[in-house]
Design an enzyme around this catalytic site. Structure first.
Site, PDB file in Angstrom:
ATOM      1  N   HIS A  17     167.947  98.423  12.754  1.00 25.23           N
ATOM      2  CA  HIS A  17     168.337  98.610  14.159  1.00 25.23           C
ATOM      3  C   HIS A  17     167.591  99.805  14.758  1.00 25.23           C
ATOM      4  O   HIS A  17     167.101  99.747  15.880  1.00 25.23           O
ATOM      5  CB  HIS A  17     169.842  98.903  14.283  1.00 25.23           C
ATOM      6  CG  HIS A  17     170.741  97.780  13.871  1.00 25.23           C
ATOM      7  ND1 HIS A  17     171.742  97.915  12.938  1.00 25.23           N
ATOM      8  CD2 HIS A  17     170.801  96.490  14.285  1.00 25.23           C
ATOM      9  CE1 HIS A  17     172.384  96.768  12.801  1.00 25.23           C
ATOM     10  NE2 HIS A  17     171.832  95.882  13.590  1.00 25.23           N
ATOM     11  N   LYS A  41     184.069  89.351  14.304  1.00 24.00           N
ATOM     12  CA  LYS A  41     183.758  89.909  12.990  1.00 24.00           C
ATOM     13  C   LYS A  41     184.892  90.816  12.536  1.00 24.00           C
ATOM     14  O   LYS A  41     185.554  91.445  13.355  1.00 24.00           O
ATOM     15  CB  LYS A  41     182.449  90.694  13.048  1.00 24.00           C
ATOM     16  CG  LYS A  41     181.247  89.813  13.306  1.00 24.00           C
ATOM     17  CD  LYS A  41     179.956  90.611  13.257  1.00 24.00           C
ATOM     18  CE  LYS A  41     178.755  89.714  13.404  1.00 24.00           C
ATOM     19  NZ  LYS A  41     177.493  90.468  13.409  1.00 24.00           N
ATOM     20  N   ARG A  90     164.575  88.986  12.926  1.00 25.71           N
ATOM     21  CA  ARG A  90     164.208  89.330  11.551  1.00 25.71           C
ATOM     22  C   ARG A  90     163.462  88.200  10.859  1.00 25.71           C
ATOM     23  O   ARG A  90     162.530  88.414  10.127  1.00 25.71           O
ATOM     24  CB  ARG A  90     165.459  89.680  10.746  1.00 25.71           C
ATOM     25  CG  ARG A  90     166.100  90.975  11.196  1.00 25.71           C
ATOM     26  CD  ARG A  90     167.471  91.118  10.621  1.00 25.71           C
ATOM     27  NE  ARG A  90     168.290  90.002  11.084  1.00 25.71           N
ATOM     28  CZ  ARG A  90     169.499  89.734  10.642  1.00 25.71           C
ATOM     29  NH1 ARG A  90     170.025  90.474   9.692  1.00 25.71           N
ATOM     30  NH2 ARG A  90     170.178  88.724  11.121  1.00 25.71           N
ATOM     31  N   SER A 128     173.856  94.314   8.403  1.00 31.42           N
ATOM     32  CA  SER A 128     174.933  95.266   8.163  1.00 31.42           C
ATOM     33  C   SER A 128     175.823  94.775   7.017  1.00 31.42           C
ATOM     34  O   SER A 128     176.275  95.565   6.191  1.00 31.42           O
ATOM     35  CB  SER A 128     175.760  95.456   9.430  1.00 31.42           C
ATOM     36  OG  SER A 128     174.936  95.974  10.449  1.00 31.42           O
TER      37      SER A 128
HETATM   38  N1  COA Z   1     167.778  95.203  11.477  1.00 35.11           N
HETATM   39  C1  COA Z   1     168.786  95.008  10.624  1.00 35.11           C
HETATM   40  N2  COA Z   1     169.802  94.168  10.852  1.00 35.11           N
HETATM   41  C2  COA Z   1     169.791  93.510  12.001  1.00 35.11           C
HETATM   42  C3  COA Z   1     168.784  93.664  12.950  1.00 35.11           C
HETATM   43  C4  COA Z   1     167.738  94.547  12.642  1.00 35.11           C
HETATM   44  N3  COA Z   1     166.730  94.750  13.477  1.00 35.11           N
HETATM   45  N4  COA Z   1     169.053  92.878  13.991  1.00 35.11           N
HETATM   46  C5  COA Z   1     170.199  92.264  13.720  1.00 35.11           C
HETATM   47  N5  COA Z   1     170.645  92.645  12.521  1.00 35.11           N
HETATM   48  C6  COA Z   1     171.835  92.158  11.844  1.00 35.11           C
HETATM   49  C7  COA Z   1     173.071  92.893  12.208  1.00 35.11           C
HETATM   50  O1  COA Z   1     173.296  93.982  11.362  1.00 35.11           O
HETATM   51  C8  COA Z   1     174.131  91.842  12.041  1.00 35.11           C
HETATM   52  O2  COA Z   1     174.509  91.774  10.696  1.00 35.11           O
HETATM   53  P1  COA Z   1     175.971  91.309  10.276  1.00 35.11           P
HETATM   54  O3  COA Z   1     176.140  89.916  10.795  1.00 35.11           O
HETATM   55  O4  COA Z   1     175.904  91.379   8.807  1.00 35.11           O
HETATM   56  O5  COA Z   1     176.929  92.282  10.898  1.00 35.11           O
HETATM   57  C9  COA Z   1     173.401  90.557  12.413  1.00 35.11           C
HETATM   58  O6  COA Z   1     172.052  90.828  12.262  1.00 35.11           O
HETATM   59  C10 COA Z   1     173.564  90.133  13.846  1.00 35.11           C
HETATM   60  O7  COA Z   1     174.338  91.023  14.526  1.00 35.11           O
HETATM   61  P2  COA Z   1     174.074  91.815  15.843  1.00 35.11           P
HETATM   62  O8  COA Z   1     172.666  92.012  16.159  1.00 35.11           O
HETATM   63  O9  COA Z   1     174.928  93.012  15.785  1.00 35.11           O
HETATM   64  O10 COA Z   1     174.582  90.806  16.829  1.00 35.11           O
HETATM   65  P3  COA Z   1     175.988  90.260  16.857  1.00 35.11           P
HETATM   66  O11 COA Z   1     175.797  88.800  16.635  1.00 35.11           O
HETATM   67  O12 COA Z   1     176.956  90.936  15.981  1.00 35.11           O
HETATM   68  O13 COA Z   1     176.356  90.656  18.322  1.00 35.11           O
HETATM   69  C11 COA Z   1     176.520  90.341  20.685  1.00 35.11           C
HETATM   70  C12 COA Z   1     176.045  89.829  19.325  1.00 35.11           C
HETATM   71  C13 COA Z   1     177.573  91.385  20.612  1.00 35.11           C
HETATM   72  C14 COA Z   1     175.299  90.872  21.355  1.00 35.11           C
HETATM   73  C15 COA Z   1     177.023  89.050  21.365  1.00 35.11           C
HETATM   74  O14 COA Z   1     178.087  88.515  20.623  1.00 35.11           O
HETATM   75  C16 COA Z   1     177.486  89.290  22.787  1.00 35.11           C
HETATM   76  O15 COA Z   1     176.688  89.407  23.674  1.00 35.11           O
HETATM   77  N6  COA Z   1     178.806  89.360  22.995  1.00 35.11           N
HETATM   78  C17 COA Z   1     179.401  89.553  24.324  1.00 35.11           C
HETATM   79  C18 COA Z   1     180.034  88.276  24.833  1.00 35.11           C
HETATM   80  C19 COA Z   1     179.074  87.470  25.640  1.00 35.11           C
HETATM   81  O16 COA Z   1     178.487  87.908  26.613  1.00 35.11           O
HETATM   82  N7  COA Z   1     178.922  86.189  25.248  1.00 35.11           N
HETATM   83  C20 COA Z   1     178.094  85.255  25.962  1.00 35.11           C
HETATM   84  C21 COA Z   1     176.661  85.371  25.581  1.00 35.11           C
HETATM   85  S1  COA Z   1     176.266  84.263  24.295  1.00 35.11           S
END
Ligand code: COA
Length: 163
Positions: A17, A41, A90, A128
């Site tokens: 990140h 989550k 990724r 994560s």
């Molecule tokens: N390096 C390491 N890990 C990475 C990464 C990077 N560059 N990019 C993503 N990841 C990992 C994260 O750690 C996470 O791991 P985990 O699943 O083990 O926790 C995973 O990839 C994806 O997670 P993240 O990037 O945190 O995205 P998310 O899916 O948890 O969050 C939101 C997504 C919060 C952005 C999304 O749900 C959202 O926009 N929510 C608001 C509601 C909304 O507007 N919804 C309508 C739109 S669809």
């Protein structure tokens, strides 16, 4: 002034990140990290802890702010006078979910663009969850997360694995 929003759960923030944050901060005038308050989550770290860790690891990057959000991401983007969402990719496996999310966001807000940055190859295997799993089982995660996150994980799991 171009403001970009980098959203995620960050449970916890990893060096993958951080790599995206640093690169985004050199591409845009202002980067707002949006820490998701509510998602499906089962988080290890509270919203306050996740936000606080992000603030600590980005303290030396001038144009980065850390905020939490709930509700629609596109609403948060607009409230922050931004028009860009940054996401890290990724591997090919990320593509389908990211594609779906970016198209949904586009449907909800036509003026908001999602820009993808490729995650550094050193961290492309990271998530994560995998960090938490390794740490919980006594694996050394040094170099994969910032030192302050390593400490926080060791505290949570009551272990001290690395030297
Ligand atoms: N390096 C390491 N890990 C990475 C990464 C990077 N560059 N990019 C993503 N990841 C990992 C994260 O750690 C996470 O791991 P985990 O699943 O083990 O926790 C995973 O990839 C994806 O997670 P993240 O990037 O945190 O995205 P998310 O899916 O948890 O969050 C939101 C997504 C919060 C952005 C999304 O749900 C959202 O926009 N929510 C608001 C509601 C909304 O507007 N919804 C309508 C739109 S669809």
């Amino acid at each position: 002034m171009t403001t970009a929003v980098y959203p995620g759960t960050f449970d916890p923030v990893t060096n993958g990140h951080l790599d995206i944050i640093k690169r985004a901060s050199s591409l845009f005038d202002r980067v707002v990290i949006a820490v998701a308050a509510d998602n499906y989550k089962n988080n290890l770290f509270s919203l306050e802890e996740r936000t606080d860790l992000l603030k600590q690891v980005t303290a030396d990057i001038e144009n980065v702010e850390v905020k939490s959000f709930s509700g629609l991401l596109v609403d948060f983007v607009r409230q922050n006078n931004a028009s860009i969402i940054v996401r890290g990719l990724r591997a090919v496996s990320d593509f389908e979910y990211e594609f779906q999310m970016s198209l949904m966001n586009k449907k909800l807000a036509r003026d908001v663009e999602t820009i993808f940055l490729m995650t550094d190859t050193d961290y492309s295997f990271l998530s994560s969850s995998i960090i938490k799993q390794a740490s919980a089982l006594g694996g050394c995660i040094k170099g994969l997360v910032p030192p302050v996150v390593q400490e926080a994980l060791e505290k949570k799991y009551k272990n001290k694995v690395c030297d």
